[in-house]
Design an enzyme around this catalytic site. Structure first.
Site, PDB file in Angstrom:
ATOM      1  N   SER A  69       4.270   2.188 -86.894  1.00  0.00           N
ATOM      2  CA  SER A  69       3.198   1.768 -85.984  1.00  0.00           C
ATOM      3  C   SER A  69       1.826   1.960 -86.610  1.00  0.00           C
ATOM      4  CB  SER A  69       3.253   2.595 -84.688  1.00  0.00           C
ATOM      5  OG  SER A  69       2.176   2.264 -83.848  1.00  0.00           O
ATOM      6  N   TYR A 115       3.680  10.593 -80.559  1.00  0.00           N
ATOM      7  CA  TYR A 115       4.197   9.270 -80.928  1.00  0.00           C
ATOM      8  C   TYR A 115       3.823   8.955 -82.381  1.00  0.00           C
ATOM      9  CZ  TYR A 115       4.782   4.181 -80.934  1.00  0.00           C
ATOM     10  OH  TYR A 115       5.146   2.894 -81.243  1.00  0.00           O
TER      11      TYR A 115
HETATM   12  P1  NDP Z   1      10.626  -2.392 -76.121  1.00  0.00           P
HETATM   13  O1  NDP Z   1      10.493  -1.319 -75.105  1.00  0.00           O
HETATM   14  O2  NDP Z   1      10.644  -3.797 -75.669  1.00  0.00           O
HETATM   15  O3  NDP Z   1      11.916  -2.136 -77.012  1.00  0.00           O
HETATM   16  C1  NDP Z   1      12.350  -0.840 -77.335  1.00  0.00           C
HETATM   17  C2  NDP Z   1      13.803  -0.921 -77.733  1.00  0.00           C
HETATM   18  O4  NDP Z   1      14.243   0.388 -78.118  1.00  0.00           O
HETATM   19  C3  NDP Z   1      14.696  -1.414 -76.614  1.00  0.00           C
HETATM   20  O5  NDP Z   1      15.601  -2.347 -77.127  1.00  0.00           O
HETATM   21  C4  NDP Z   1      15.420  -0.157 -76.169  1.00  0.00           C
HETATM   22  O6  NDP Z   1      16.746  -0.478 -75.767  1.00  0.00           O
HETATM   23  C5  NDP Z   1      15.460   0.623 -77.476  1.00  0.00           C
HETATM   24  N1  NDP Z   1      15.715   2.040 -77.255  1.00  0.00           N
HETATM   25  C6  NDP Z   1      14.958   2.955 -76.624  1.00  0.00           C
HETATM   26  N2  NDP Z   1      15.578   4.146 -76.597  1.00  0.00           N
HETATM   27  C7  NDP Z   1      16.778   3.962 -77.226  1.00  0.00           C
HETATM   28  C8  NDP Z   1      17.879   4.805 -77.502  1.00  0.00           C
HETATM   29  N3  NDP Z   1      17.899   6.100 -77.153  1.00  0.00           N
HETATM   30  N4  NDP Z   1      18.945   4.286 -78.158  1.00  0.00           N
HETATM   31  C9  NDP Z   1      18.944   2.989 -78.518  1.00  0.00           C
HETATM   32  N5  NDP Z   1      17.939   2.138 -78.295  1.00  0.00           N
HETATM   33  C10 NDP Z   1      16.869   2.631 -77.640  1.00  0.00           C
HETATM   34  O7  NDP Z   1       9.415  -2.140 -77.134  1.00  0.00           O
HETATM   35  P2  NDP Z   1       9.077  -2.743 -78.592  1.00  0.00           P
HETATM   36  O8  NDP Z   1       9.877  -3.931 -78.906  1.00  0.00           O
HETATM   37  O9  NDP Z   1       7.610  -2.810 -78.654  1.00  0.00           O
HETATM   38  O10 NDP Z   1       9.518  -1.519 -79.524  1.00  0.00           O
HETATM   39  C11 NDP Z   1      10.242  -1.679 -80.729  1.00  0.00           C
HETATM   40  C12 NDP Z   1       9.672  -0.744 -81.780  1.00  0.00           C
HETATM   41  O11 NDP Z   1       8.369  -1.165 -82.137  1.00  0.00           O
HETATM   42  C13 NDP Z   1       9.556   0.722 -81.322  1.00  0.00           C
HETATM   43  O12 NDP Z   1       9.997   1.565 -82.370  1.00  0.00           O
HETATM   44  C14 NDP Z   1       8.061   0.876 -81.096  1.00  0.00           C
HETATM   45  O13 NDP Z   1       7.658   2.208 -81.256  1.00  0.00           O
HETATM   46  C15 NDP Z   1       7.515  -0.049 -82.173  1.00  0.00           C
HETATM   47  N6  NDP Z   1       6.136  -0.478 -81.989  1.00  0.00           N
HETATM   48  C16 NDP Z   1       5.785  -1.258 -80.914  1.00  0.00           C
HETATM   49  C17 NDP Z   1       4.466  -1.630 -80.730  1.00  0.00           C
HETATM   50  C18 NDP Z   1       4.005  -2.444 -79.565  1.00  0.00           C
HETATM   51  O14 NDP Z   1       2.791  -2.605 -79.367  1.00  0.00           O
HETATM   52  N7  NDP Z   1       4.893  -3.000 -78.770  1.00  0.00           N
HETATM   53  C19 NDP Z   1       3.430  -1.247 -81.699  1.00  0.00           C
HETATM   54  C20 NDP Z   1       3.917  -0.476 -82.808  1.00  0.00           C
HETATM   55  C21 NDP Z   1       5.223  -0.099 -82.926  1.00  0.00           C
HETATM   56  P3  NDP Z   1      17.569   0.197 -74.560  1.00  0.00           P
HETATM   57  O15 NDP Z   1      16.574   0.734 -73.579  1.00  0.00           O
HETATM   58  O16 NDP Z   1      18.395  -0.931 -74.041  1.00  0.00           O
HETATM   59  O17 NDP Z   1      18.405   1.261 -75.229  1.00  0.00           O
END
Ligand code: NDP
Length: 246
Positions: free
Chosen positions: A142, A155
């Site tokens: 990030s 975070y």
């Molecule tokens: P979302 O919340 O849309 O996606 C997050 C994903 O992580 C979901 O598919 C969720 O699936 C999964 N997840 C969460 N906890 C678990 C777990 N314990 N086991 C397996 N899967 C898990 O957010 P984003 O697409 O934005 O996030 C994706 C990545 O991008 C993250 O690492 C986030 O930190 C990073 N990021 C995002 C930014 C943004 O602005 N959106 C900026 C910078 C980085 P489920 O709940 O079904 O398990």
């Protein structure tokens, strides 16, 4: 022939946002994809959509805080498609609050998912990569780790810990077998901040995402770019943020 026709990629956090977009983008470029997350209904939908468009996709219920789940994800790729070329460790959670609030449960949760979850993926895939003589770890970190701001201390800390361990792994892998890539997105329109507890912080973050955020497909294209490079080319870091983000 598409660019990724003979490539097999497993993706964590593939049930929404960046992970789901990455699965669709890679599949459209010819890769076989194996999707992992906890919400299997959402995984089913994306797998069905990819297959309907002629792509190859499988899914596995994965909670990245459990080592065995990552082992099953990697095993599914090998069983279904014969190998695993890249693991996109993308699952992540963000809990926003000043450190003075001492939200230890949230701190633990972020460490367990964002850091320990990535380590579980490395532990599961590294032996397969070394056996194959090739493999690629792509991880979503990030810009929070690049520009440090209040309320995102833990975070950002988890994301920078991952950045550090990927760089160390890169230096331990100069035999060319394992490639590592850190993708640093800025604001991306996803569900990430929908789970922030404090209603005020949540509303503010959702508003910023809605007005400033870029689409998750932009990050998916960056991930595809890193994966489709020839084996001797390693894209170490990509920062991708809205042009208007400060
Ligand atoms: P979302 O919340 O849309 O996606 C997050 C994903 O992580 C979901 O598919 C969720 O699936 C999964 N997840 C969460 N906890 C678990 C777990 N314990 N086991 C397996 N899967 C898990 O957010 P984003 O697409 O934005 O996030 C994706 C990545 O991008 C993250 O690492 C986030 O930190 C990073 N990021 C995002 C930014 C943004 O602005 N959106 C900026 C910078 C980085 P489920 O709940 O079904 O398990």
């Amino acid at each position: 022939m598409s660019t990724l026709d003979s490539t097999v990629v497993a993706i964590t956090g593939a049930s929404s946002g960046i992970g789901a977009a990455t699965a669709r983008e890679l599949a459209a470029r010819g890769a076989a994809v194996v999707l992992g997350a906890r919400r299997t209904d959402r995984l089913d939908e994306t797998v069905a959509r990819i297959r309907a468009e002629g792509g190859r996709a499988e899914m596995v219920a994965v909670d990245v805080t459990r080592r065995a789940d990552l082992e099953r994800l990697v095993a599914r790729a090998v069983d279904a498609y014969g190998r695993l070329d890249a693991l996109v460790s993308n699952a992540g959670i963000a809990r926003i609050a000043p450190m003075t609030e001492l939200d230890l449960d949230d701190w633990d949760a972020m460490i367990d998912v964002n850091l320990r979850g990535v380590l579980h993926g490395i532990a599961a895939a590294l032996p397969v990569f070394r056996r194959q003589g090739r493999g690629h770890f792509v991880t979503t970190v990030s810009t929070s780790g690049l520009k440090i701001v209040p309320t995102q201390a833990v975070y950002a800390g988890t994301k920078n810990a991952v950045r550090t361990l990927l760089e160390a792994l890169r230096q331990e892998s100069t035999d060319g077998v394992v490639r590592t890539t850190s993708i640093s997105p800025g604001y991306v329109r996803t569900e990430l901040v929908d789970y922030v507890d404090d209603p005020e912080q949540r509303a503010q973050a959702q508003q910023t995402m809605a007005t400033l955020g870029i689409g998750p497909d932009a990050v998916a294209r960056a991930i595809a770019f890193a994966i489709e490079q020839p084996d001797d080319v390693e894209i170490g870091d990509i920062t991708i943020r809205p042009a208007r983000q400060g």
